[in-house]
Structure formats: structure tokens, C-alpha cells
Design an enzyme around this catalytic site. Structure first.
Site, short mmCIF file in Angstrom:
data_model
loop_
_atom_site.label_atom_id
_atom_site.label_comp_id
_atom_site.label_asym_id
_atom_site.label_seq_id
_atom_site.Cartn_x
_atom_site.Cartn_y
_atom_site.Cartn_z
N CYS A 1 34.04 30.73 33.60
CA CYS A 1 33.08 29.89 32.54
C CYS A 1 33.23 28.37 33.22
O CYS A 1 33.77 27.83 33.91
CB CYS A 1 33.93 29.68 31.33
SG CYS A 1 34.28 31.31 30.73
N ARG B 1 29.45 29.86 37.74
CA ARG B 1 30.91 30.25 37.28
C ARG B 1 30.92 31.17 36.04
O ARG B 1 31.88 31.79 35.81
CB ARG B 1 31.25 29.00 36.62
CG ARG B 1 31.55 27.90 37.58
CD ARG B 1 32.31 26.64 36.83
NE ARG B 1 33.53 26.79 36.26
CZ ARG B 1 34.67 26.27 37.09
NH1 ARG B 1 34.67 25.83 38.27
NH2 ARG B 1 35.75 26.70 36.55
N TRP C 1 31.64 33.66 31.13
CA TRP C 1 32.12 34.82 31.89
C TRP C 1 33.19 35.44 30.87
O TRP C 1 34.23 34.91 30.68
CB TRP C 1 32.69 34.60 33.15
CG TRP C 1 32.91 35.93 34.05
CD1 TRP C 1 31.88 36.51 34.75
CD2 TRP C 1 34.20 36.35 34.13
NE1 TRP C 1 32.65 37.64 35.37
CE2 TRP C 1 34.23 37.55 34.97
CE3 TRP C 1 35.39 36.14 33.69
CZ2 TRP C 1 35.04 38.65 35.29
CZ3 TRP C 1 36.36 37.07 33.91
CH2 TRP C 1 36.10 38.14 34.85
N ASN D 1 37.53 27.45 28.87
CA ASN D 1 37.65 28.15 30.02
C ASN D 1 38.94 28.64 30.26
O ASN D 1 39.79 27.91 30.30
CB ASN D 1 37.00 27.25 31.40
CG ASN D 1 37.06 28.21 32.61
OD1 ASN D 1 37.40 29.18 32.81
ND2 ASN D 1 37.63 27.23 33.58
N GLY D 2 39.34 29.81 30.42
CA GLY D 2 40.58 30.53 30.50
C GLY D 2 40.82 31.51 29.61
O GLY D 2 39.96 32.00 28.86
N GLU E 1 35.22 44.25 54.06
CA GLU E 1 34.11 43.23 53.78
C GLU E 1 32.84 43.59 53.49
O GLU E 1 32.23 43.48 52.59
CB GLU E 1 34.33 41.78 54.83
CG GLU E 1 33.27 40.84 54.45
CD GLU E 1 33.42 40.15 53.18
OE1 GLU E 1 34.50 40.35 52.37
OE2 GLU E 1 32.65 39.29 52.65
N LYS F 1 30.87 43.84 50.19
CA LYS F 1 29.46 43.08 49.72
C LYS F 1 28.59 44.04 49.41
O LYS F 1 27.87 43.79 48.42
CB LYS F 1 28.94 42.71 51.28
CG LYS F 1 29.61 41.44 51.94
CD LYS F 1 29.07 40.18 51.11
CE LYS F 1 30.11 39.73 50.04
NZ LYS F 1 31.56 38.92 50.65
N GLU G 1 29.22 44.87 45.30
CA GLU G 1 29.08 43.67 44.51
C GLU G 1 27.51 43.42 44.54
O GLU G 1 27.06 43.04 43.47
CB GLU G 1 29.99 42.50 44.82
CG GLU G 1 29.59 41.76 45.93
CD GLU G 1 30.33 40.56 46.32
OE1 GLU G 1 30.85 39.82 45.30
OE2 GLU G 1 30.77 40.25 47.46
N HIS H 1 43.43 61.47 57.45
CA HIS H 1 44.43 61.62 56.19
C HIS H 1 44.05 61.85 54.88
O HIS H 1 44.89 61.43 53.92
CB HIS H 1 45.50 60.51 56.66
CG HIS H 1 45.75 60.41 58.18
ND1 HIS H 1 46.78 61.34 58.47
CD2 HIS H 1 45.75 59.66 59.13
CE1 HIS H 1 47.10 61.05 59.58
NE2 HIS H 1 46.24 60.11 60.16
N LYS I 1 31.33 32.96 40.45
CA LYS I 1 31.87 32.63 41.62
C LYS I 1 33.21 32.05 41.69
O LYS I 1 33.78 31.94 42.73
CB LYS I 1 30.62 31.51 42.21
CG LYS I 1 30.85 30.76 43.49
CD LYS I 1 30.36 31.61 44.41
CE LYS I 1 30.34 31.07 45.77
NZ LYS I 1 30.45 32.04 46.85
C1 F6R Z 1 33.10 38.45 47.47
C2 F6R Z 1 33.84 37.02 46.80
C3 F6R Z 1 35.13 37.24 46.03
C4 F6R Z 1 35.81 35.78 46.45
C5 F6R Z 1 37.24 35.85 45.64
C6 F6R Z 1 38.05 34.70 46.18
O1 F6R Z 1 32.06 38.22 47.82
O2 F6R Z 1 33.32 35.92 46.82
O3 F6R Z 1 35.75 38.08 46.33
O4 F6R Z 1 36.21 35.92 48.02
O5 F6R Z 1 36.67 35.71 44.22
O6 F6R Z 1 37.27 33.20 45.66
P1 F6R Z 1 37.84 32.02 46.34
O7 F6R Z 1 37.43 32.05 47.97
O8 F6R Z 1 36.84 30.84 45.92
O9 F6R Z 1 39.01 31.63 46.19
#
Ligand code: F6R
Length: 606
Positions: free
Chosen positions: A2, A27, A74, A98-99, A478, A482, A485, A501, A601
Site C-alpha cells: 500500500c 506499491r 494492496w 499500510n500494514g 528466476e 518471471k 508473475e 527424481h 513492488k
Molecule cells: C519478482 C520480484 C520480487 C522481489 C521481492 C523482494 O520479480 O520483484 O520477488 O524481488 O519481493 O523485493 P526487494 O528486492 O525489494 O526486497
């Protein structure tokens, strides 16, 4: 997560609140809202969906007022809807939050017994009614002190009060909160980014503190009401004008920026003239630690996983990695001779921050690898190593992942040389190789055209796999993350050697599988694993690096070849096609690339 913004001014605030909310959408973006005071009364406009919708509603409503708070959500408690959007207001107060309030169910029952009626399913609404209740018998300041004591969990709060257009209140526990100083007006924000277009003078609340913000003055208090002084920080102006330029999506721009962000980062840490790495502020003797623990979440965790291979290869440290949300609740044996490294793009991720705080409480040596240098994690760690990749707006992390890996690689070769684990010649040759990374990344970006069509196949797959060994295993994780998501396709990353396995049972005719197999020590083994999945019907996209020899394998569906570089640097290059693959798969489906569903984010909740 948020986003929160508050402005108290002598001019109307709603359009500026909306502009800040647009910046804060990274956010959270499932609903938005604003409340202002007009003639002493609280006026709210809220909507489900994006700030663009809110903006139109505000114009329709002609929302006035010189003091106001705004929020992008969020969802945690209660689904995304207009009724659950913040602010939450009673007749007396309006609150943005927020929280998570962990004892909201108990508080709600207590307030309902007193006759308060709840409109939403959120945990936040209890704060509005609790403040209203305490205000009946207490001064405003005492009300805040008592309410904060009642709340369990984590929060950043912004509150405005009926008939009090002279002030607003901010409070923080667990979730970050900043205040900004302007000319005859002041601000409140969930981070400095929201405030940067209005001011570069910022202070941060620490855990448990609250503040009373007036147009011409901000007072700070500890939770018990004792007044405190705050340092005012000057923010750099560099990120203020970050926009999409000619790109349609931030993510696309951020992928393409990587050659230059690699260069910027290298320029900060590498002395090209003397061919050496400079980490000027490194506060410990190299022999003072025998082990290192790297901690992060999501993509940041994957960068830790790659760094484990580098550190084991190049130093004599005992290396462990941990997911922050697990680390913080385990019975960790803290070791005096250990360096704890926290990796986070935002520097605000709640779990990573809590893990750092736990280490600090136990008096451990802490280092932060972050992008946002004003963040909570950066402020609290003993040593900060910024990744210098500039603002990252796309929710899916791309350039920050490369930046995190780069700083961790630089740290690993610095430790390696200082420990005399490698010779000066090897050290300088590693640095020399590093200097060619940006150019190779630029060439890798040009492999784009093929991935557009490949992405169309992955986009419509029922599921797919990403396989690799050694450094390529975390990159497989990774790549899968990607694709999940962005294109909402079920994807699994696996060590190629693990397939037999169990997961091999998932392979069926036509299933797309990415095999990451640079010509390193694992190449031949991975080729065998690749043939095992091809034999069971998989359509393999092979990502490897150039070599004089042809790829010694058959029946590969598609192949991408990155530059031939020192093996240790290959993770950087093979990541780029995977970012593009996810991007094009999401594009094919017409999804919201910069704001994938259900995500945000900056993850400031547990
Ligand atoms: C995936 C992504 C998330 C962040 C994770 C940690 O693309 O962006 O998995 O890597 O939420 O976020 P930070 O790096 O801000 O601690």
C-alpha cells in the site's frame, strides 16, 4: 504494501495527492482513495481499480480542501473493492494504513459492543473507530498514544480529524513512513519517492514513533509522547524525472537499460586506472569473519543463491543463504565471525528488514545490498552497498536483479583478493573480464526478435520448466518466477540433475522447457538431462553461449546463444533472454506487464 500520501497546505491538495498516488501505484493498485477536509468535514472519494479512475471521480465530485490523505491499496484484509478501499472514516477521523493490524478481530468486537458500525471487511476500519472513541475523553495527542498501544501488528498511518484543518498525524510501527518539508506546507508519505516531486527535504519516522504535522511545523514523538528531534535529510534529485521515454512499458525499458546500469555500477566500485575494486567504507578486517549469510526474498533471494556459487568458488568463507521470511522465525545460531548480507531492491521488504533487525539485536555484522539508499534496510545496516541501477518501476524486478548479482560478485572478488585466496593476476583478470560485461549485455539484448515468437508458445503453455546446473540453477528459478508473475503460466525451476527424481513425470508431448546450459563444467551433464526431457516430448529452448564448436546435441526446438565470457559472468547474460521471454509471453496475452495481478513492488507486509 500500500502507498500513503498526506498533504497539509494553504492551497488545494487533491490534484497533488492524485499525482503522488500515481507514483505510488507500484506499491499496490487494486483500489485507491482520498479524503480531504472541506469546511471542517471529512469528504471521501474511493474506487476499485487504478488511480486513473479515482482521478475522474474526484473531478466529478469537485473535491476541494487544503488538507488531505490518499492511499493505493494492496489487499490484505477484505477483497479489493470500493468499500474496502482506504481511507476509512468515521464522522470524526479518516485513516489511511499500510500494514496489518493483527488484533483487529478482537478490537472490532470490542468496538461493536460499544455501538460502532463497520462498513468494510478491513482491519484498518478499527483504527478509525478506536481513535473516534478515545477522542471523546482524551486530547488528540493522548488519543494517539493510547490507540498506538492498543494496536498489534505492523502499520504506517496517516490520520486527519474533523474540524482540525491545522494538522494531520503520522505513526509508524514496522512499515516505513517519511515526512517531507515544503514552503508553508508539509507532507507525509509511505516512502520518499512519493514526496520527491514536492520536496527533497525528508525525515523518517523510526519504529514506534508518531508525528503531528502542521503547515509550518512538524513535531515528532516517541510512542509514550516524549518529544524528539529529527534529522532532516536532503534527497538526491536524480530519480525525480524517471519516465517511460519512448517505451510502452517500464519493464521493457528497464531490461534495455541493463548495459548502462551495469556500467554505472562498475564505475562506482571499480577503479579502472589501477584495476582494482574499491569498497571504501568496508568497516571490518577481512579476517574478522569466517562465514557469510546472504538473505533476501523472491528475485533478491535468487541473486543470493547465485552469489553462493561465486563466494564458494572464490573465497574460503562458509556460505549460507536464507529466505528472509524463514530466517526471521528460525532458531538461528548467531555467529560472531559471520557477516550477514541483506539483499533488497526496495530496502523496505518487511521480512528482510525484520531479519536485519534480528541480526542487529544479536549484535551481528550487517551489510545491505539495496537500490534505494534512503530505505529502512540501508539506514539500519552497518555497511551499505548500493546497486546504482536507478529507479525500478516495473513490479517484476529485472535491472535490480542484475545489479544485485553484480554487487555480490564484486564483493566476492574483493573478499577473495583480500583473503589472498586468488593471486593479484587472477584478481585483475576477473576485473578486466567484468569490464566487458556491459558490452556483452548490449549484444544479448539484440537476440530479441527470436524471443517474440518463442514467447507466444510459452504464453499458451499449460505449464513449463526451467532447468540448469551450477550458476544456471538459480537463473532457472528466476526465469520461472518471471514467467509466473508476468504471464501467469505455471513454471518450475529445477536443478537439471534433479529431474529424474520426480519432476520428469510432468513432462509431456509439446511441453516447453528452457534449458540453460552455457559451455561450463556442467555443459555435458546438462546436455544429457536435456535429451532426457526431449525424449519425453519436451520442446526445448536452449540458452547457451557461443563457442567455436556447434552445439553437440540434436532435436532442440530453439536456441539462443549469448557471448562467450568468463564462466562466472554467464549468469548475467543468460538472465536477459529469460526476462524477454517473460515480457513477450505477457505481451502476447495482453496482460498488464508493469503491474501483474495480485502483486506489488514493495512488500512491506509479512
Ligand atoms: C519478482 C520480484 C520480487 C522481489 C521481492 C523482494 O520479480 O520483484 O520477488 O524481488 O519481493 O523485493 P526487494 O528486492 O525489494 O526486497
Amino acid at each position: 504494501m500500500c502507498g500513503i500520501i498526506g498533504i497539509i497546505s494553504t492551497n488545494e491538495v487533491s490534484s497533488r495527492i492524485v499525482n503522488s498516488l500515481k507514483k505510488l501505484e507500484y506499491r499496490g493498485y487494486d483500489s485507491a482513495g482520498i479524503a480531504t477536509l472541506v469546511d471542517g468535514n471529512i469528504n471521501e472519494v474511493k474506487c476499485e481499480g487504478r488511480v486513473d479512475i479515482l482521478e475522474k471521480d474526484i473531478l466529478k465530485f469537485n473535491l476541494k480542501g487544503d488538507i488531505g490523505i490518499g492511499h493505493v491499496r494492496w489487499a490484505t484484509h477484505g477483497k479489493p473493492s470500493k468499500i474496502n478501499a482506504h481511507p476509512h472514516s468515521s464522522e470524526q477521523v479518516s485513516v489511511v494504513h499500510n500494514g496489518i493490524i493483527e488484533n483487529s478481530t478482537i478490537l472490532k468486537k470490542f468496538l461493536e459492543k460499544k455501538g460502532y458500525v463497520f462498513k468494510s471487511q478491513t482491519d484498518t476500519e478499527v483504527i478509525a473507530h478506536l481513535v473516534t472513541d478515545y477522542l471523546k475523553k482524551n486530547s488528540l495527542k493522548n488519543t494517539i498514544i493510547k490507540v498506538l498501544k492498543k494496536l498489534h501488528g505492523s502499520f504506517a498511518l496517516g490520520v486527519i480529524f474533523k474540524d482540525r484543518d491545522d494538522l494531520m498525524v503520522g505513526a509508524r510501527r514496522g512499515s516505513p513512513l517519511a515526512v517531507g518539508y515544503g514552503p508553508n506546507e508539509n507532507y507525509l508519505g509511505s516512502d520518499s519517492y512519493a514526496l520527491k516531486s514536492m520536496t527533497n527535504k525528508i525525515s523518517y519516522l523510526e519504529d514506534g514513533e508518531f508525528c503531528i504535522i502542521k503547515k509550518d511545523q512538524i513535531e515528532f514523538f516517541e510512542g509514550n509522547g516524549v518529544k524528539i528531534n529529527k534529522k532532516v535529510m536532503n534527497l538526491s534529485k536524480e530519480d525525480i524525472h524517471y519516465d517511460k521515454g519512448d517505451y510502452k512499458y517500464f519493464m521493457e525499458k528497464e531490461i534495455d537499460e541493463q548495459p548502462s546500469t551495469i556500467n554505472d555500477c562498475i564505475n562506482e566500485y571499480v577503479d579502472r586506472y589501477n584495476n582494482q575494486i574499491n569498497i571504501y567504507n568496508f568497516p571490518w578486517k577481512i579476517n574478522s569473519f569466517q562465514s557469510i549469510v546472504l538473505i533476501g526474498c523472491g528475485t533478491a533471494y535468487h541473486s543470493c543463491l547465485v552469489a553462493k556459487y561465486w563466494l564458494e568458488q572464490n573465497t574460503n568463507l562458509d556460505v549460507s543463504i536464507d529466505i528472509a521470511s524463514e530466517f526471521r522465525y528460525r532458531k538461528v545460531r548467531f555467529k560472531k565471525d559471520c557477516l550477514y548480507v541483506f539483499v533488497s531492491q526496495s530496502g523496505e521488504t518487511a521480512d528482510t528488514y525484520a531479519a536485519l533487525e534480528l541480526c542487529k539485536k544479536n549484535k551481528m555484522k550487517t551489510c545491505a545490498v539495496v537500490n534505494v539508499v534512503e530505505s529502512s534496510i540501508a539506514r539500519d545496516a552497518d555497511l551499505v552497498l548500493p546497486i546504482y541501477c536507478g529507479q525500478e518501476i516495473g513490479v517484476a524486478s529485472t535491472k535490480a536483479f542484475l545489479g544485485q548479482m553484480l554487487v555480490l560478485y564484486i564483493l566476492s572478488i574483493k573478499i577473495s583478493f583480500d583473503q589472498k585466496f586468488i593471486t593479484k593476476k587472477d584478481y585483475q583478470s576477473k576485473i578486466k573480464n567484468l569490464l566487458s560485461l556491459s558490452n556483452s549485455a548490449k549484444k544479448t539484448l539484440k537476440l530479441d526478435h527470436k524471443l517474440l515468437n518463442i514467447g507466444k508458445v510459452f504464453a499458451h503453455a499449460k505449464g513449463c520448466m526451467f532447468l540448469g546446473r551450477g550458476y544456471s540453477f538459480p537463473i532457472a528459478l528466476e526465469g520461472a518466477l518471471k514467467l509466473k508473475e508476468l504471464a501467469y503460466v505455471h513454471a518450475e525451476g529445477y536443478p537439471a540433475g534433479e529431474m529424474k527424481h520426480g519432476p520428469l513425470a510432468l513432462i509431456e508431448e509439446g511441453m516447453p522447457v528452457v534449458v540453460i546450459a552455457p559451455r561450463d563444467d556442467h555443459y555435458k551433464k546438462t546436455m544429457s538431462n536435456m535429451q532426457e526431457v526431449i525424449a519425453r516430448g519436451a520442446k526445448v529452448l536452449l540458452i547457451t553461449n557461443k563457442n567455436k564448436d556447434e552445439v553437440v546435441s540434436e532435436n532442440i526446438w530453439e536456441q539462443i546463444e549469448v557471448d562467450k565470457l568468463n564462466d562466472e559472468l554467464i549468469p548475467f547474460l543468460v538472465t536477459i533472454p529469460l526476462q524477454k521471454l517473460a515480457f513477450y509471453s505477457a505481451l502476447e496475452k495482453g496482460y498488464d506487464i508493469d503491474k501483474p495481478r495480485n502483486l506489488a513492488k514493495s512488500v512491506t507486509v509479512e
